[in-house]
Scaffold this motif. Structure first.
Motif, PDB file in Angstrom:
ATOM      1  N   SER A   1      -7.579 -16.884   0.307  1.00 45.81           N
ATOM      2  CA  SER A   1      -8.880 -17.402  -0.116  1.00 45.81           C
ATOM      3  C   SER A   1      -8.810 -18.903  -0.386  1.00 45.81           C
ATOM      4  O   SER A   1      -9.689 -19.658   0.042  1.00 45.81           O
ATOM      5  CB  SER A   1      -9.364 -16.677  -1.370  1.00 45.81           C
TER       6      SER A   1
ATOM      7  N   ALA B   1     -16.178 -17.179  -1.099  1.00 50.15           N
ATOM      8  CA  ALA B   1     -15.977 -18.248  -0.131  1.00 50.15           C
ATOM      9  C   ALA B   1     -17.306 -18.925   0.197  1.00 50.15           C
ATOM     10  O   ALA B   1     -18.278 -18.272   0.539  1.00 50.15           O
ATOM     11  CB  ALA B   1     -15.348 -17.665   1.133  1.00 50.15           C
TER      12      ALA B   1
ATOM     13  N   MET C   1      -6.032   7.927  -2.799  1.00 46.92           N
ATOM     14  CA  MET C   1      -6.014   7.255  -1.504  1.00 46.92           C
ATOM     15  C   MET C   1      -7.388   6.664  -1.179  1.00 46.92           C
ATOM     16  O   MET C   1      -7.520   5.486  -0.875  1.00 46.92           O
ATOM     17  CB  MET C   1      -5.597   8.287  -0.453  1.00 46.92           C
TER      18      MET C   1
ATOM     19  N   LEU D   1      -3.060  -8.840  -4.728  1.00 47.76           N
ATOM     20  CA  LEU D   1      -4.004  -9.785  -5.332  1.00 47.76           C
ATOM     21  C   LEU D   1      -3.581 -11.231  -5.077  1.00 47.76           C
ATOM     22  O   LEU D   1      -4.401 -12.079  -4.709  1.00 47.76           O
ATOM     23  CB  LEU D   1      -4.105  -9.543  -6.846  1.00 47.76           C
TER      24      LEU D   1
ATOM     25  N   LEU E   1       2.035   1.801  -3.363  1.00 53.94           N
ATOM     26  CA  LEU E   1       0.933   2.280  -4.205  1.00 53.94           C
ATOM     27  C   LEU E   1       0.561   3.730  -3.920  1.00 53.94           C
ATOM     28  O   LEU E   1      -0.311   4.291  -4.585  1.00 53.94           O
ATOM     29  CB  LEU E   1      -0.290   1.379  -4.022  1.00 53.94           C
TER      30      LEU E   1
ATOM     31  N   LEU F   1       0.836  -1.208   0.000  1.00 50.76           N
ATOM     32  CA  LEU F   1       0.000   0.000   0.000  1.00 50.76           C
ATOM     33  C   LEU F   1       0.868   1.253   0.000  1.00 50.76           C
ATOM     34  O   LEU F   1       0.557   2.249  -0.670  1.00 50.76           O
ATOM     35  CB  LEU F   1      -0.937  -0.007   1.216  1.00 50.76           C
TER      36      LEU F   1
ATOM     37  N   LEU G   1     -12.172  -5.735  -3.064  1.00 52.88           N
ATOM     38  CA  LEU G   1     -11.460  -7.012  -3.202  1.00 52.88           C
ATOM     39  C   LEU G   1     -11.806  -7.960  -2.063  1.00 52.88           C
ATOM     40  O   LEU G   1     -12.120  -9.124  -2.281  1.00 52.88           O
ATOM     41  CB  LEU G   1      -9.945  -6.771  -3.200  1.00 52.88           C
TER      42      LEU G   1
ATOM     43  N   LEU H   1      -8.138   3.904  -3.408  1.00 53.31           N
ATOM     44  CA  LEU H   1      -7.379   2.713  -3.051  1.00 53.31           C
ATOM     45  C   LEU H   1      -8.111   1.922  -1.964  1.00 53.31           C
ATOM     46  O   LEU H   1      -8.241   0.704  -2.029  1.00 53.31           O
ATOM     47  CB  LEU H   1      -6.000   3.140  -2.538  1.00 53.31           C
TER      48      LEU H   1
ATOM     49  N   ALA I   1     -13.836 -11.489  -2.347  1.00 55.85           N
ATOM     50  CA  ALA I   1     -13.242 -12.733  -1.846  1.00 55.85           C
ATOM     51  C   ALA I   1     -14.204 -13.404  -0.876  1.00 55.85           C
ATOM     52  O   ALA I   1     -14.375 -14.618  -0.882  1.00 55.85           O
ATOM     53  CB  ALA I   1     -11.912 -12.451  -1.158  1.00 55.85           C
TER      54      ALA I   1
ATOM     55  N   CYS J   1       0.059   5.187  -0.470  1.00 53.30           N
ATOM     56  CA  CYS J   1      -0.462   5.530   0.856  1.00 53.30           C
ATOM     57  C   CYS J   1       0.694   6.022   1.721  1.00 53.30           C
ATOM     58  O   CYS J   1       1.791   5.483   1.661  1.00 53.30           O
ATOM     59  CB  CYS J   1      -1.064   4.291   1.537  1.00 53.30           C
TER      60      CYS J   1
ATOM     61  N   LEU K   1      -4.085 -12.207  -1.354  1.00 50.54           N
ATOM     62  CA  LEU K   1      -5.514 -12.407  -1.064  1.00 50.54           C
ATOM     63  C   LEU K   1      -5.985 -13.736  -1.664  1.00 50.54           C
ATOM     64  O   LEU K   1      -6.786 -14.459  -1.064  1.00 50.54           O
ATOM     65  CB  LEU K   1      -6.357 -11.259  -1.621  1.00 50.54           C
TER      66      LEU K   1
END
Lengths: 162, 114
Positions: A154, B19, B1, A147, A53, A50, B11, B4, B15, A55, A150
């Protein structure tokens, strides 16, 4: 393939694997260790990603990386042995489980992605350590990392249901 | 921000919706009652099982974690080969001889497994 099955059967027959299946408390404790470990692992990795990216760009990236990624590596001391123990309880079933194979593939990809990140864009981190946007290649790597991890989590969770 | 954080939330949410929960692999709209003889039993982690020989075939019946079965009074000594048992449960969507039991009855005593 038959030889592989032999190795897996031998692993399942070890006293430790037997204890994982038979003991009332060993399996849940090992699960807890595995989860505690990957909480630190994925937590540090994702927070680092993050930052790459964009932050909290006031935090120096290289110093943050030294702190977070050290803990990510240290957590593997818990994650990997606990994962191997969980695998040993039912190796044959897991090795034939497509979700488990996908999980291993994603872990391998996440590892390769991290290695590529450190060998390529991260070498020039001094130029974008603070208050600067990371280069596109670095941001792509960080996004992919989130990704992939995660996806790994999962898949791990889905193992109980397939 | 902000974008994001929204992306991350999206996401995590997707997910979560992907499940399943533990019973979704079984067809709850096709309940199944089986009676037979236990051929093989596993009172083991992460969940127990029996291979139940019925008139037409042998089923792999998925049970509950051993600690739950013990708490509800289904002891390991009752889950042994040769024992007669009845189960009520649901067939697996793709594995033709697997089912998951909602409850199991041994010697007239029914144990809920969910």
């Amino acid at each position: 393939m038959a030889q592989g099955a032999g190795v897996l059967d031998a692993l399942a027959a070890t006293p430790l694997a037997g204890a994982m299946r038979e003991s009332a408390w060993l399996y849940p404790i090992v699960e807890i260790v595995h989860i505690a470990g990957f909480s630190v692992l994925v937590g540090s990795v994702v927070l680092f990603d993050l930052r790459v990216l964009g932050c909290a760009t006031s935090l120096p990236l290289a110093a943050l990386g030294r702190h977070l990624l050290r803990w990510a590596l240290a957590s593997l001391v818990l994650v990997i042995p606990a994962g191997l123990l969980l695998f040993s309880a039912h190796p044959g079933e897991l090795a034939a489980n497509p979700v488990f194979l996908l999980k291993l593939t994603l872990i391998a990809l996440a590892g390769c992605n991290a290695l590529a990140f450190h060998l390529l864009p991260y070498r020039s981190v001094a130029g974008w350590d603070r208050e600067r946007a990371a280069p596109l290649l670095a941001r792509l790597g960080a996004g992919l990392s989130i990704l992939l991890w995660l996806g790994v989590i999962s898949c791990g969770r889905m193992l109980a249901y397939v | 921000m902000k974008r994001l954080i929204l992306l991350a939330a999206g996401l995590v949410f997707s997910a979560g919706t992907l499940a399943h929960h533990g019973w979704s692999e079984y067809e709850s709209d096709k309940p199944l009652d089986l009676t037979g003889t236990i051929e093989q039993a596993g009172y083991e982690q992460p969940h127990g099982f029996v291979r139940l020989k019925t008139a037409d075939k042998t089923w792999l019946v998925v049970l509950a974690p051993p600690s739950r079965m013990e708490n509800r009074g289904l002891m390991k000594e009752k889950l042994v080969p040769g024992q007669r048992a009845s189960v009520h449960g649901y067939p697996h969507r793709s594995k033709a001889d697997e089912m998951r039991a909602e409850n199991i009855t041994i010697e007239g005593k029914t144990t809920e497994l969910r």
